[in-house]
Write an enzyme that holds these catalytic residues in place. Sequence first.
Site, PDB file in Angstrom:
ATOM      1  N   PRO A 230       0.869  -1.182   0.000  1.00 25.45           N
ATOM      2  CA  PRO A 230       0.000   0.000   0.000  1.00 25.45           C
ATOM      3  C   PRO A 230       0.909   1.236   0.000  1.00 25.45           C
ATOM      4  CG  PRO A 230       0.041  -1.020   2.178  1.00 25.45           C
ATOM      5  CD  PRO A 230       0.981  -1.812   1.319  1.00 25.45           C
ATOM      6  N   ASP A 406       6.039   2.822   1.833  1.00 24.51           N
ATOM      7  CA  ASP A 406       5.192   1.671   2.149  1.00 24.51           C
ATOM      8  C   ASP A 406       4.406   2.028   3.410  1.00 24.51           C
ATOM      9  OD1 ASP A 406       4.129  -0.731   3.013  1.00 24.51           O
ATOM     10  OD2 ASP A 406       5.939  -1.904   2.599  1.00 24.51           O
ATOM     11  N   HIS A 407       3.112   2.191   3.245  1.00 26.58           N
ATOM     12  CA  HIS A 407       2.283   2.702   4.349  1.00 26.58           C
ATOM     13  C   HIS A 407       2.127   1.685   5.477  1.00 26.58           C
ATOM     14  CE1 HIS A 407      -0.006   5.745   6.134  1.00 26.58           C
ATOM     15  NE2 HIS A 407      -0.935   5.964   5.219  1.00 26.58           N
ATOM     16  N   ARG A 408       2.551   0.432   5.231  1.00 27.53           N
ATOM     17  CA  ARG A 408       2.516  -0.541   6.333  1.00 27.53           C
ATOM     18  C   ARG A 408       3.604  -0.208   7.354  1.00 27.53           C
ATOM     19  NH1 ARG A 408       3.573  -5.901   3.145  1.00 27.53           N
ATOM     20  NH2 ARG A 408       5.194  -4.492   2.382  1.00 27.53           N
TER      21      ARG A 408
END
Length: 434
Positions: A230, A406-408
């Site tokens: 994401p 990376d939004h994680r």
Amino acid sequence: MALLIEIKVPDVGNVADIDVVDVLVKPGDEVKLEQTLAVLETDKASMDLPSSAAGTVQELFIKPGDKVSEGTLIATVLASAEADSAEQPEQPAVEASAPVEKAPEPVSEPVAVKPEPVAAKPEPISETPAGNISDHAAHATPAVRLYARELGVEIHKITAGSGRKGRILKDDVKNFVKKVMAEGVAQSGSGIPAMPTVDFSQFGEIEEQKLNKIKRLTGQNLSRVWLNLPMVTYHEEADITEMEAFRNALNAEKSKDDIKITGLIFIIKALVAALEQFPQFNASLSADGEKLILKKYFNIGIAVDTPNGLVVPVLRNVNRKGINELSAELAETSNRARLGKLMPAEMQGGCITISSLGGIGGTAFTPIVNAPEVAILGVTRAKMQPVWNGNEFVPRLMLPLDLTYDHRVIDGVEGARFMAAIKQYLGDIRRLLL
Ligand code: CAO
């Protein structure tokens, strides 16, 4: 006179108690010469047991699960008329009416029935998962079942084999895998509908060009990253007016043979300083997504445009190198990249990547993270802009920056702070000394 041929296990090289894993005929079946009657399996190999006679199977003396040794009687075959004349091998033969002992003495002469090793097994069968019930129910030799197991194919899912009486062959397993792969690509494991195939030639003249290897691999990798991460892209502008003045002053001191310093070198330095401040950007997510692996080294990947496509050589230990050393290294590495002379190891071990299109133009773009890295910094063309300083508009050289993360791993706020730090370092490069 019709002859009843006894088919026995031949000399198999001092191996006893061989497993019968499959019996492929039943009494009354017509068999041809060399047709497989049964499949045997030892620790080392599977073997097909062919019929040494053409005719009708009269009686079977084995079933799956039995153990056999050299000389064990497998079946009797009533030889057909044409086989009588020419094809019958030197088998112990008895009159059709003669009773046949179920477990006769081993024949002293080697019989004509010769097992054919089908496939050497990598490991003893006892150490290999034996396959489930449905595997054994499938009409296939152990070699084919083993092949299917090695490829992770549940053989019972292959509904129709192309062999005799629907027997599943190695090719059937291969075709099954191809079919599943094709469906997998179409579905991409996420239910993504396949792109339609369009015949463009119906609209006008076309030419097909095969993608080179770098483009193919890059494409696969980018698609994988696109589907798995994401990603968010955050845009910012850095005032590099002073930096540019300093860079020009440095370059003015250089002789014409010296390597010029480009703005990218300062961007690399500013990025490393920000990484030292925000270690979560100098990290990778573990494969199970449970841990962040923080890196204590500072290796920066630089996307380089080459005639063959995009490659990303890695500049190592950038925190320990000066501006001139990095300039020389970047010039030398990007030059070799364009000549296609980079070694694979030179493109490994990066912590974060910079993709600079500034030499070409642009105002902003959304680069894709070079996973398993967690962020990528995009750079487009700096341009003079009127900037309000509280009293008046002043001309400043503004550099557009794009940070995809990376939004994680990275929160929006962290992304903004990281970018603010880069902006601050580029806005006042004296801070890089702190
Ligand atoms: N703004 C304004 N000018 C810029 C600039 C920017 N952001 N970045 C570079 N320039 C200028 C340079 O100063 C140089 O000017 P001079 O010729 O007057 O000195 C000129 O553009 C060419 O620079 P360069 O591209 O040769 O050098 P670089 O250090 O900036 O970049 C490299 C090196 C290897 C990154 C670059 O050559 C390259 O290959 N870029 C393409 C990157 C790419 O394909 N990215 C992938 C995009 S998709 O993710």
